[in-house]
Design a protein around this motif. Structure first.
Motif, PDB file in Angstrom:
ATOM      1  N   LEU A   1       0.825  -1.200   0.000  1.00 35.07           N
ATOM      2  CA  LEU A   1       0.000   0.000   0.000  1.00 35.07           C
ATOM      3  C   LEU A   1       0.867   1.260   0.000  1.00 35.07           C
ATOM      4  CD1 LEU A   1      -2.767   1.398   0.178  1.00 35.07           C
ATOM      5  CD2 LEU A   1      -2.536   1.267   2.667  1.00 35.07           C
ATOM      6  N   ILE A   2       1.868   1.298   0.831  1.00 38.96           N
ATOM      7  CA  ILE A   2       2.734   2.471   0.916  1.00 38.96           C
ATOM      8  C   ILE A   2       3.463   2.705  -0.403  1.00 38.96           C
ATOM      9  CG2 ILE A   2       4.786   3.439   2.035  1.00 38.96           C
ATOM     10  CD1 ILE A   2       3.801   1.968   4.611  1.00 38.96           C
ATOM     11  N   ILE A   3       3.999   1.649  -0.986  1.00 38.21           N
ATOM     12  CA  ILE A   3       4.696   1.783  -2.270  1.00 38.21           C
ATOM     13  C   ILE A   3       3.727   2.238  -3.356  1.00 38.21           C
ATOM     14  CG2 ILE A   3       5.965   0.544  -4.073  1.00 38.21           C
ATOM     15  CD1 ILE A   3       7.600   1.045  -1.520  1.00 38.21           C
ATOM     16  N   SER A   4       2.529   1.684  -3.368  1.00 43.70           N
ATOM     17  CA  SER A   4       1.521   2.073  -4.364  1.00 43.70           C
ATOM     18  C   SER A   4       1.137   3.543  -4.221  1.00 43.70           C
ATOM     19  CB  SER A   4       0.267   1.210  -4.228  1.00 43.70           C
ATOM     20  OG  SER A   4       0.566  -0.126  -4.499  1.00 43.70           O
ATOM     21  N   ILE A   5       0.939   3.992  -3.001  1.00 46.56           N
ATOM     22  CA  ILE A   5       0.598   5.394  -2.772  1.00 46.56           C
ATOM     23  C   ILE A   5       1.746   6.288  -3.213  1.00 46.56           C
ATOM     24  CG2 ILE A   5       0.247   7.137  -0.959  1.00 46.56           C
ATOM     25  CD1 ILE A   5      -1.569   5.096   0.462  1.00 46.56           C
ATOM     26  N   SER A   6       2.959   5.893  -2.878  1.00 46.32           N
ATOM     27  CA  SER A   6       4.136   6.680  -3.257  1.00 46.32           C
ATOM     28  C   SER A   6       4.232   6.851  -4.771  1.00 46.32           C
ATOM     29  CB  SER A   6       5.403   6.014  -2.714  1.00 46.32           C
ATOM     30  OG  SER A   6       6.537   6.768  -3.024  1.00 46.32           O
ATOM     31  N   LYS A   7       3.908   5.817  -5.502  1.00 46.72           N
ATOM     32  CA  LYS A   7       3.944   5.903  -6.965  1.00 46.72           C
ATOM     33  C   LYS A   7       2.734   6.659  -7.515  1.00 46.72           C
ATOM     34  CE  LYS A   7       6.727   1.841  -7.816  1.00 46.72           C
ATOM     35  NZ  LYS A   7       6.914   0.668  -8.654  1.00 46.72           N
ATOM     36  N   ALA A   8       1.587   6.449  -6.926  1.00 46.68           N
ATOM     37  CA  ALA A   8       0.356   7.050  -7.434  1.00 46.68           C
ATOM     38  C   ALA A   8       0.319   8.559  -7.222  1.00 46.68           C
ATOM     39  CB  ALA A   8      -0.862   6.398  -6.788  1.00 46.68           C
ATOM     40  N   VAL A   9       0.913   9.057  -6.136  1.00 45.62           N
ATOM     41  CA  VAL A   9       0.887  10.507  -5.921  1.00 45.62           C
ATOM     42  C   VAL A   9       1.669  11.236  -7.008  1.00 45.62           C
ATOM     43  CG1 VAL A   9       0.441  10.458  -3.442  1.00 45.62           C
ATOM     44  CG2 VAL A   9       2.788  10.552  -4.242  1.00 45.62           C
ATOM     45  N   ILE A  10       2.677  10.584  -7.561  1.00 46.27           N
ATOM     46  CA  ILE A  10       3.429  11.182  -8.667  1.00 46.27           C
ATOM     47  C   ILE A  10       2.504  11.369  -9.864  1.00 46.27           C
ATOM     48  CG2 ILE A  10       5.312  10.795 -10.312  1.00 46.27           C
ATOM     49  CD1 ILE A  10       6.739   9.253  -7.998  1.00 46.27           C
ATOM     50  N   ASP A  11       1.704  10.343 -10.149  1.00 49.84           N
ATOM     51  CA  ASP A  11       0.757  10.434 -11.268  1.00 49.84           C
ATOM     52  C   ASP A  11      -0.322  11.480 -11.001  1.00 49.84           C
ATOM     53  OD1 ASP A  11       2.100   8.477 -12.711  1.00 49.84           O
ATOM     54  OD2 ASP A  11       0.910   6.854 -11.833  1.00 49.84           O
ATOM     55  N   LEU A  12      -0.818  11.539  -9.767  1.00 51.68           N
ATOM     56  CA  LEU A  12      -1.827  12.545  -9.441  1.00 51.68           C
ATOM     57  C   LEU A  12      -1.265  13.957  -9.617  1.00 51.68           C
ATOM     58  CD1 LEU A  12      -3.581  11.069  -6.274  1.00 51.68           C
ATOM     59  CD2 LEU A  12      -4.528  11.292  -8.572  1.00 51.68           C
ATOM     60  N   GLU A  13      -0.021  14.149  -9.209  1.00 54.24           N
ATOM     61  CA  GLU A  13       0.604  15.462  -9.352  1.00 54.24           C
ATOM     62  C   GLU A  13       0.727  15.828 -10.823  1.00 54.24           C
ATOM     63  OE1 GLU A  13       3.499  18.466  -9.986  1.00 54.24           O
ATOM     64  OE2 GLU A  13       3.932  16.376 -10.450  1.00 54.24           O
ATOM     65  N   ARG A  14       1.062  14.864 -11.657  1.00 45.43           N
ATOM     66  CA  ARG A  14       1.155  15.120 -13.101  1.00 45.43           C
ATOM     67  C   ARG A  14      -0.201  15.450 -13.701  1.00 45.43           C
ATOM     68  NH1 ARG A  14       5.100  10.094 -14.429  1.00 45.43           N
ATOM     69  NH2 ARG A  14       7.020  11.035 -13.661  1.00 45.43           N
ATOM     70  N   ILE A  15      -1.226  14.782 -13.254  1.00 44.29           N
ATOM     71  CA  ILE A  15      -2.577  15.084 -13.729  1.00 44.29           C
ATOM     72  C   ILE A  15      -2.948  16.511 -13.327  1.00 44.29           C
ATOM     73  CG2 ILE A  15      -5.030  14.503 -13.500  1.00 44.29           C
ATOM     74  CD1 ILE A  15      -4.062  11.542 -13.086  1.00 44.29           C
ATOM     75  N   GLY A  16      -2.592  16.900 -12.109  1.00 39.89           N
ATOM     76  CA  GLY A  16      -2.818  18.277 -11.671  1.00 39.89           C
ATOM     77  C   GLY A  16      -2.088  19.274 -12.549  1.00 39.89           C
ATOM     78  N   ASP A  17      -0.854  18.926 -12.945  1.00 41.00           N
ATOM     79  CA  ASP A  17      -0.093  19.789 -13.858  1.00 41.00           C
ATOM     80  C   ASP A  17      -0.812  19.937 -15.196  1.00 41.00           C
ATOM     81  OD1 ASP A  17       1.901  20.134 -11.974  1.00 41.00           O
ATOM     82  OD2 ASP A  17       3.286  18.696 -12.905  1.00 41.00           O
ATOM     83  N   GLU A  18      -1.371  18.853 -15.696  1.00 38.17           N
ATOM     84  CA  GLU A  18      -2.096  18.899 -16.968  1.00 38.17           C
ATOM     85  C   GLU A  18      -3.361  19.744 -16.843  1.00 38.17           C
ATOM     86  OE1 GLU A  18      -0.879  17.843 -19.887  1.00 38.17           O
ATOM     87  OE2 GLU A  18       0.895  17.240 -18.751  1.00 38.17           O
ATOM     88  N   ALA A  19      -4.041  19.653 -15.708  1.00 37.30           N
ATOM     89  CA  ALA A  19      -5.224  20.491 -15.483  1.00 37.30           C
ATOM     90  C   ALA A  19      -4.816  21.964 -15.480  1.00 37.30           C
ATOM     91  CB  ALA A  19      -5.907  20.117 -14.173  1.00 37.30           C
TER      92      ALA A  19
END
Length: 124
Positions: free
Chosen positions: A88-106
Motif C-alpha cells: 500500500l505504501i509503495i503504491s501510494i508513493s507511486k500514485a501521488v506522482i501520477d496525481l501530481e502530473r494530472i494536476g499539472d495537466e489540469a
C-alpha cells in the motif's frame, strides 16, 4: 462515506499513521479530480477566474505530493512494514506522482483557457 480501518496493528500509532496516509492520498485524489473538472469547465465557458483558481490549486497539489511522499518514506524507515502495508505504501508513493502530473495537466488546460479567452478565441 464510512472509513474502513486498513488493518489493526500491535501499534495503534502505526494504524493511525496508515489511516492518515490513506486519508491524505484520497484527499489529493479528490482535489486533482476537482482541478480537472474545473479546468475543462473554465475552457468551455471561457471562465478566466475559474481557470486562475485551478492554476493556484496546482501549487497545493504539488505540496500535497511532497508531503505524502515524505510521509511514505518516514513510515518505511520507522515502521519497516511488511506484506499488504508495504504494498500500500509503495503504491501510494507511486500514485501521488501520477496525481501530481494530472494536476499539472489540469493547470495547463486552465492556462490555455485563459490564453484563448484573452485572444477572443474561446468556444463561448
Amino acid at each position: 462515506m464510512q472509513k474502513e480501518p486498513l488493518g489493526l496493528h500491535i501499534s495503534q500509532q502505526f494504524t493511525a499513521e496508515m489511516d492518515e496516509l490513506r486519508s491524505r492520498f484520497l484527499g489529493m485524489g479528490g482535489l486533482v479530480e476537482k482541478q480537472v473538472n474545473e479546468a475543462v469547465t473554465a475552457l468551455i465557458e471561457a471562465d478566466t477566474a475559474l481557470a486562475q483558481l485551478v492554476r493556484e490549486a496546482d501549487k497545493h497539489t504539488n505540496r500535497m505530493e511532497t508531503t505524502i511522499d515524505e510521509e511514505c518514506v518516514r513510515i518505511l524507515a520507522r515502521r519497516q512494514p511488511a506484506a499488504s502495508d508495504l504494498r500500500l505504501i509503495i503504491s501510494i508513493s507511486k500514485a501521488v506522482i501520477d496525481l501530481e502530473r494530472i494536476g499539472d495537466e489540469a493547470s495547463k488546460i486552465a492556462k490555455r483557457a485563459i490564453q484563448l479567452t484573452e485572444e477572443g478565441e474561446s468556444p463561448k
